[in-house]
Design an enzyme around this catalytic site. Sequence first.
Site, PDB file in Angstrom:
ATOM      1  N   ILE A 108       5.550  -5.908   7.680  1.00 48.00           N
ATOM      2  CA  ILE A 108       5.352  -4.814   8.602  1.00 48.00           C
ATOM      3  C   ILE A 108       5.111  -3.514   7.834  1.00 48.00           C
ATOM      4  O   ILE A 108       5.449  -3.408   6.659  1.00 48.00           O
ATOM      5  CB  ILE A 108       6.614  -4.630   9.505  1.00 48.00           C
ATOM      6  CG1 ILE A 108       7.860  -4.379   8.664  1.00 48.00           C
ATOM      7  CG2 ILE A 108       6.801  -5.801  10.416  1.00 48.00           C
ATOM      8  CD1 ILE A 108       9.145  -4.093   9.438  1.00 48.00           C
ATOM      9  N   CYS A 163       0.137   3.384  10.806  1.00 49.36           N
ATOM     10  CA  CYS A 163       0.879   4.466  10.180  1.00 49.36           C
ATOM     11  C   CYS A 163       1.608   5.251  11.248  1.00 49.36           C
ATOM     12  O   CYS A 163       0.989   5.875  12.111  1.00 49.36           O
ATOM     13  CB  CYS A 163      -0.046   5.379   9.401  1.00 49.36           C
ATOM     14  SG  CYS A 163       0.861   6.674   8.584  1.00 49.36           S
ATOM     15  N   SER A 165       0.829  -1.205   0.000  1.00 48.67           N
ATOM     16  CA  SER A 165       0.000   0.000   0.000  1.00 48.67           C
ATOM     17  C   SER A 165       0.867   1.260   0.000  1.00 48.67           C
ATOM     18  O   SER A 165       1.835   1.371   0.750  1.00 48.67           O
ATOM     19  CB  SER A 165      -0.898  -0.016   1.237  1.00 48.67           C
ATOM     20  OG  SER A 165      -1.670   1.160   1.282  1.00 48.67           O
TER      21      SER A 165
HETATM   22  C1  LIG Z   1       6.036   6.612   0.419  1.00 51.71           C
HETATM   23  C2  LIG Z   1       5.345   5.510   1.159  1.00 51.71           C
HETATM   24  C3  LIG Z   1       3.981   5.570   1.384  1.00 51.71           C
HETATM   25  C4  LIG Z   1       3.327   4.558   2.078  1.00 51.71           C
HETATM   26  N1  LIG Z   1       1.982   4.622   2.258  1.00 51.71           N
HETATM   27  C5  LIG Z   1       1.336   3.621   2.907  1.00 51.71           C
HETATM   28  C6  LIG Z   1      -0.062   3.614   3.067  1.00 51.71           C
HETATM   29  O1  LIG Z   1      -0.775   4.493   2.588  1.00 51.71           O
HETATM   30  N2  LIG Z   1      -0.636   2.587   3.763  1.00 51.71           N
HETATM   31  C7  LIG Z   1       0.098   1.565   4.287  1.00 51.71           C
HETATM   32  O2  LIG Z   1      -0.467   0.653   4.886  1.00 51.71           O
HETATM   33  N3  LIG Z   1       1.437   1.521   4.127  1.00 51.71           N
HETATM   34  C8  LIG Z   1       2.068   2.518   3.462  1.00 51.71           C
HETATM   35  N4  LIG Z   1       3.428   2.457   3.290  1.00 51.71           N
HETATM   36  C9  LIG Z   1       4.184   1.328   3.860  1.00 51.71           C
HETATM   37  C10 LIG Z   1       4.415   0.237   2.823  1.00 51.71           C
HETATM   38  O3  LIG Z   1       3.210  -0.308   2.374  1.00 51.71           O
HETATM   39  C11 LIG Z   1       5.286  -0.893   3.423  1.00 51.71           C
HETATM   40  O4  LIG Z   1       4.625  -1.464   4.524  1.00 51.71           O
HETATM   41  C12 LIG Z   1       6.631  -0.398   3.889  1.00 51.71           C
HETATM   42  O5  LIG Z   1       7.134   0.590   3.012  1.00 51.71           O
HETATM   43  C13 LIG Z   1       7.672  -1.507   4.009  1.00 51.71           C
HETATM   44  O6  LIG Z   1       7.862  -2.161   2.792  1.00 51.71           O
HETATM   45  P1  LIG Z   1       9.058  -1.773   1.763  1.00 51.71           P
HETATM   46  O7  LIG Z   1      10.310  -1.748   2.562  1.00 51.71           O
HETATM   47  O8  LIG Z   1       9.024  -2.845   0.738  1.00 51.71           O
HETATM   48  O9  LIG Z   1       8.714  -0.434   1.211  1.00 51.71           O
HETATM   49  C14 LIG Z   1       4.066   3.463   2.573  1.00 51.71           C
HETATM   50  C15 LIG Z   1       5.452   3.386   2.333  1.00 51.71           C
HETATM   51  C16 LIG Z   1       6.092   4.383   1.632  1.00 51.71           C
HETATM   52  C17 LIG Z   1       7.567   4.268   1.411  1.00 51.71           C
END
Ligand SMILES: Cc1cc2nc3c(=O)[nH]c(=O)nc-3n(C[C@H](O)[C@H](O)[C@H](O)COP(=O)(O)O)c2cc1C
Lengths: 280, 280, 306, 306
Positions: free
Chosen positions: D193, D132, D24
């Site tokens: 996470i 969040c 997300s």
């Molecule tokens: C710019 C950005 C925006 C995000 N927005 C959301 C969000 O709206 N809702 C949510 O559940 N997680 C959000 N996340 C978290 C990601 O879904 C994910 O859980 C987190 O980034 C860890 O995964 P990654 O290391 O692969 O990015 C966001 C992450 C980033 C970097």
Amino acid sequence: MSDAVTPAAPQRCVLRVRSNEPERGCIRLVLEAPDSWPAAAPGQFVMIHLSGTGVARHDPLLPRPMAAFRLTGEGSTEPDGTRCLEVLYKVVGRGTALLAECQPGDSLALVGPLGVPFPMPQPGEEAVLVGGGTGIASLFELARTLRDAGAPLRVLLGARSQDDLMALADFEALGVPLELATDDGSAGHHGLVTAPLEPWLGAGSPLRIYACGPTPMMVAVAELAEKAGHPCHLSLENRMACGFGICLGCAVRSRGDALHLVCRDGPVFDAKELDLGALP
Amino acid sequence: MSDAVTPAAPQRCVLRVRSNEPERGCIRLVLEAPDSWPAAAPGQFVMIHLSGTGVARHDPLLPRPMAAFRLTGEGSTEPDGTRCLEVLYKVVGRGTALLAECQPGDSLALVGPLGVPFPMPQPGEEAVLVGGGTGIASLFELARTLRDAGAPLRVLLGARSQDDLMALADFEALGVPLELATDDGSAGHHGLVTAPLEPWLGAGSPLRIYACGPTPMMVAVAELAEKAGHPCHLSLENRMACGFGICLGCAVRSRGDALHLVCRDGPVFDAKELDLGALP
Amino acid sequence: MSTTPDLSVEFAGIPLRNPVLTASGTFGYGVELEPFLDLRRLGGFVAKSLTLEPRHGNPPPRIAETPAGMLNAISLENVGVEAFIEEKLPAVPDGVPVIASVFGTEIELYAEVCKRLTGVPKVAGLEINASCPHVKAGGIEFGQSPDALGRLVRACRQATTLPLVVKLSPNVTSIAEMARVCEGEGASGIAAINTVQALEVDVETRRPMLSNGLGGLSGPAIRPVALRMVWQCAQAVSIPICGVGGISTGEDAVAFLLCGATAIQVGTASYLNPAAAGEVADGIAAYCERHGVASVRELIGALEHS
Amino acid sequence: MSTTPDLSVEFAGIPLRNPVLTASGTFGYGVELEPFLDLRRLGGFVAKSLTLEPRHGNPPPRIAETPAGMLNAISLENVGVEAFIEEKLPAVPDGVPVIASVFGTEIELYAEVCKRLTGVPKVAGLEINASCPHVKAGGIEFGQSPDALGRLVRACRQATTLPLVVKLSPNVTSIAEMARVCEGEGASGIAAINTVQALEVDVETRRPMLSNGLGGLSGPAIRPVALRMVWQCAQAVSIPICGVGGISTGEDAVAFLLCGATAIQVGTASYLNPAAAGEVADGIAAYCERHGVASVRELIGALEHS
Ligand SMILES: Cc1cc2nc3c(=O)[nH]c(=O)nc-3n(C[C@H](O)[C@H](O)[C@H](O)COP(=O)(O)O)c2cc1C
Ligand SMILES: Cc1cc2nc3c(=O)[nH]c(=O)nc-3n(C[C@H](O)[C@H](O)[C@H](O)COP(=O)(O)OP(=O)(O)OC[C@H]3O[C@@H](n4cnc5c(N)ncnc54)[C@H](O)[C@@H]3O)c2cc1C
Ligand SMILES: Cc1cc2nc3c(=O)[nH]c(=O)nc-3n(C[C@H](O)[C@H](O)[C@H](O)COP(=O)(O)OP(=O)(O)OC[C@H]3O[C@@H](n4cnc5c(N)ncnc54)[C@H](O)[C@@H]3O)c2cc1C
Ligand SMILES: Cc1cc2nc3c(=O)[nH]c(=O)nc-3n(C[C@H](O)[C@H](O)[C@H](O)COP(=O)(O)O)c2cc1C
Ligand code: FES
Ligand code: FES
């Protein structure tokens, strides 16, 4: 001239570094572009990934946005006629310092071309291009396109000193009307680039202003243009993570308190749309 | 010959890559060593940091241990007589793959020489050096030192196939007695390097065995040596974070259940001290 | 033009030449680094955590690399408090404040070690390791429960007159709450953070990369997490804070000072560059000169934040 | 020789072509990536978290780079649930399961959004963003308190018949406890996470790098932490788990499957390489072929650990 060019669909591609040499005011990165690599429209940019293309390194993690300075090739300036994408950059931090370490033969992953290009002037309008610092790189393709189309234009470039004036030789080679301003007076007007701009604004003929450079400069240009009633387009240089509209990291506030994405709705904006006081 | 050379104090230094070319069984990294760079004693190693020396990258984070294969220079094999440190390595993972991307002119940060060198044979003992895989690199300086001193020695090298036999030409150039073994029979004995070893063990003359290679090979050599009553020294190749005794990451268990650090108490160990079943 | 900046600080009652200490478990017993670094360039050093009896720790592999970080599960291998006092301390050069790190599997054992170290020359203070994430019985409970942490700090406080620093675990919902508990029990300072509990898997063998399974993540990867936690502690308590986690340059250190740390510790960075801690100290001085900062103390807590 | 491996899994009652979802907030509303990646190569995608009303989020700067990671404080900017249904969903190609992510500043608002999304074509499931870390009122409390989390999941469970996935915060002492609460309240699955709360400072300006001050750390830097937490959740509950955090290759994904994840999400990696999620799916297939794994389901929880 009338409307903007319809931009090509962006691609992700690995490009070979042909050269990466310092020159006046910047480093010129020349990348060999495959035939499939789309030509950028004036004002578009690319995202350059800095962690090599062989074994993945995760640091630095994010790509860096850079204006697509020029695509040579068909009618190339490269001696052997190879199609090349040129990028002009200044070392300001870690990412650009690593870019400066690239050697000929290295490969870089690029995504692009990205962003909304500059709109072209309406018939009867004269284009005034105002560039400062690294923003100069974003204006060259616009100048070249207008010159090739025989449209009236003039270019004003500002920098700290004459040694900081990137792309000067390229603009001179275009043979377009050119005025300079430097903070230390070492070239052109002594002072801000807004000084040589002001006389033109009040001259009475319809103008269209294009500016790219440090925020204070763009704000000053936009305010002068608004006062004089000329349309004004700013190209913003924000921090970006993705460059194509999915991270929402590059948002700027508009006057109506809406948020725009610099990478997708810009980098070129009508100055009137922006909340100039809220630019980063 | 009698006791080991007293090792020089280790240094941290930035060395320029002269060449980094694949050859039979490995890549040969040749680094230009300043005069202050200390000569390694046989069996010592260096830690090579893979993240460049200009702008720091944090990935990969840790340096990699590599045998100091040879220091050329005083009596150099380099055409222009430059003092050079040579390292021979195989690409097995991410770190070595990145090392393979290094180009001449790049710089690498090294710490070394590190570790306890091989003890020299006692008068009357013949040295038998048994190397397998990348372990071959750790034995060359020992062979050269013994040859230069006129001490009796023989070298047994094993690999998967003849194309994997690293440093073969270097050993051949030494003019020492050399036997080979390959898993596929493409060079020397068909089978394990322990096969050509066994006849010597029972020959009656006092031997001192030195082995470096994959754990199963070293365990087999150590067991044969123990059965035949010959002293045996193993050079271990463990994962390391620091290389100089402060992280405790490279511990191995001794027979008395004490823990030894491979980087500080080794990499060379008396096989009798180690709990061979607990080697990683 | 600019005079040499004053780098001295006082942390938990201990005067330091500069704010740079070395982190427990990443600098041996202080002498291993001698070929590379004169200890007198540092504010001081924190020794490997000591238990009452010597400890062996986990079988190999004990370390693994991760993106911009590393995992370890050394499991508090150490020579024991007696051998430390008899064999290791005498080798430390004079004039270098030593903070001894204390660990135990029970509160009484912590207190015993604190007692034993009190009055020993060169030992300028104690750091309670309440936070080792990979010892099965021990640290993790003390560091993760406010009650247990309170009891631990109380017992150690009673066992020693030395400055008492408590090193906190990052593996908690609210580090501010843990810091407040320590302050309430009379701790002289806080060190934050220890390693972040983590796991790395070798997909070829389908096994964890460490023999222990879980390990502790350290290095630049965790720096922004450490910085957040130091800032949260600084908002929560008025005892001084020592920032730890991923520091490898003078600028990294300055960021921790701005967030409210009085001193900092260099850990993993020493593995890659044995002179790292000295270079961090030089880097802080260079920053101060560049920015016209007369005393490094001006930087402490000077983060501008709306 | 080897037949094509079967990559299909069922996650929280949703059949997926392969275990790869997008995280997300890192994949827009699904269509932005079209020039680079055919969505049908993926198991499905999780949309940006939706609130009842559109939300603007924080002023710039909203992102910053860290070692092997990045910080963000976008603060849940989104078009609102109505605009999502009316304007965004129709553009998603058919046959791609959409998991809608739900956020609210109060429990009732979460439940409202869940209700509104129930029965909407293409929406195959809901993911409750209970985590969040940088919204001042909201997520952080739900995600960090077992009681509040329980009430939130209960309310959402009653509001929808769709599969209900709860996305957990890593900023807790025990993620296993939080997972058990979700299972107890009838959640269909866990996603772990979300970002790790963190801070990055610009030492030149002496200000935080983000306008918001604190932000959430994502990317490869946090992968070993995410892996540990997924493993802990898998030990604690029997509902399926979706692994998220720093995944950028097929091998990374396989590590999460081995630790007990049934599916995974690709987040930050898509920023660097818009085709990343597709390449992760290909990488899983290649791993299976290389290791003679007939069905990816054999890998789930197959970590060997003494
Ligand atoms: C710019 C950005 C925006 C995000 N927005 C959301 C969000 O709206 N809702 C949510 O559940 N997680 C959000 N996340 C978290 C990601 O879904 C994910 O859980 C987190 O980034 C860890 O995964 P990654 O290391 O692969 O990015 C966001 C992450 C980033 C970097
Ligand atoms: C559409 C667009 C086109 C651009 N074209 C060019 C170009 O043609 N030539 C060129 O030299 N630069 C250009 N830039 C700016 C360039 O992207 C930044 O200079 C670069 O990202 C800085 O990276 P760094 O790692 O070296 O600096 P960092 O270490 O990331 O930052 C150093 C300093 O630069 C600031 N900074 C970081 N990212 C940006 C950014 N994107 N823009 C401006 N400041 C930033 C930081 O806040 C900090 O003060 C462009 C930016 C955009 C958005
Ligand atoms: C004292 C010493 C001397 C050495 N000399 C040489 C040499 O001269 N030439 C040479 O090619 N190699 C040598 N090695 C081995 C070399 O250090 C490893 O091959 C290298 O660290 C692997 O790094 P990587 O990132 O490519 O592999 P990784 O991705 O880290 O690992 C790939 C595989 O190699 C294993 N591995 C990781 N580190 C080591 C290690 N230190 N030793 C053995 N296996 C490891 C991993 O468990 C994994 O199975 C030596 C090791 C030591 C301790
Ligand atoms: C190999 C290793 C061993 C450690 N041993 C200890 C220890 O004995 N006691 C302790 O309090 N912390 C120990 N730590 C944690 C460090 O002191 C420090 O808190 C942590 O590594 C974060 O800092 P860094 O990122 O600068 O390394 C150890 C860390 C590593 C990497
Ligand atoms: S840079 Fe990611 S949305 Fe603009
Ligand atoms: S590698 Fe660090 S102690 Fe041996």
